[in-house]
Design an enzyme around this catalytic site. Structure first.
Site, short mmCIF file in Angstrom:
data_model
loop_
_atom_site.label_atom_id
_atom_site.label_comp_id
_atom_site.label_asym_id
_atom_site.label_seq_id
_atom_site.Cartn_x
_atom_site.Cartn_y
_atom_site.Cartn_z
N TYR A 154 0.84 -1.21 0.00
CA TYR A 154 0.00 0.00 0.00
C TYR A 154 0.87 1.25 0.00
CZ TYR A 154 -4.19 2.76 1.04
OH TYR A 154 -5.23 3.65 0.98
N LYS A 158 0.90 3.77 -3.16
CA LYS A 158 0.43 5.14 -2.97
C LYS A 158 1.55 6.14 -3.27
CE LYS A 158 -3.88 4.57 -1.90
NZ LYS A 158 -4.95 5.04 -2.82
#
Length: 252
Positions: A154, A158
């Site tokens: 993640y 991101k």
């Protein structure tokens, strides 16, 4: 009139959470909305609530570029143009320490969280440039700039998505593309339930009441899609910032 009246907005991950809230928010402001997600029944239900003349449900797996391009094409064919792309779809799993994660699951998450953003931009930008411009808003996270235990995919995705926003701004601002990231903070969605059940890192220990509602993020997206976004092109806007919350109208 609201700046979104008769604009055309495509929202990925529109079946629930921020995506569903964004679709409803933009529709309430007079926009026509294309709802994109794998969950056919869920997006069809939301589109039905909004109204057949103002909403289009498009089943789509954003990890496959040809499906995203087909969704953009269907939106333009139905509504005549595409003014705003909301890159919202994302997953948090697998949660686990880097040395223990399953490589296939990790790679699939990158396909969704990073390549899915690229697919949206790649499919939408040519259409937007041809029509004279458009807005691309991507859901970001504090994890884009700060490592979080158990969230290796993640954080990496991101961070990459945040750079895609900057690159889109660098390459295409002068051709009418308005690219902005929104970091909403922790939001009361199904993702937070997955985070809670993992028991890994301090975020999993937060109480449900610590999270903002999805409609706060949706209102911030609509705000950025309008004139307020002009001064924030190529940046990451944090909804944790009280000045931003105040400007959106979320707090006094």
């Amino acid at each position: 009139m609201d700046a979104m009246t008769d604009k055309v907005v495509l929202v990925t991950g529109a079946s629930r959470g921020i995506g569903a809230a964004a679709a409803r928010e933009f529709a309430d402001r007079g926009a026509r909305v294309a709802l994109v997600a794998r969950s056919r029944d869920d997006i069809a239900g939301i589109a039905g609530e909004i109204g057949a003349d103002r909403a289009l449900a498009i089943p789509c797996d954003i990890t496959r570029f040809w499906e995203v391009r087909a969704a953009v094409d269907a939106t333009v064919e139905t509504f005549g143009r595409l003014d705003v792309l909301i890159n919202n779809a994302g997953v948090i799993a697998p949660i686990g320490h880097l040395a223990d994660t399953d490589p296939d699951a990790w790679g699939h998450a990158i396909d969704t969280n990073l390549k899915g953003v690229y697919h949206g931009m790649r499919a939408a930008m040519p259409r937007m440039i041809d029509q004279g411009g458009g807005t691309i808003l991507t859901i970001s996270s504090g994890a884009a700039s700060k490592p979080v235990e158990g969230w290796s995919q993640y954080c990496a995705a991101k961070a990459g998505a945040a750079m895609l926003t900057r690159v889109a701004d660098e390459e295409a601002r002068d051709r009418g593309i308005r690219a902005i990231g929104l970091s909403p903070g922790t939001v009361a969605t199904e993702m937070q339930k997955e985070i809670k059940s993992s028991g890994i890192n301090p975020i999993s220990q937060l109480d449900w009441s610590d999270h903002i509602p999805p409609d706060w993020a949706a209102k911030a997206l609509a705000w950025l899609a309008g004139p307020a976004g002009d001064d924030r092109l190529g940046t990451e806007v944090s909804l944790r910032d009280e000045d931003v919350r105040r400007a959106v109208g979320l707090i006094d």
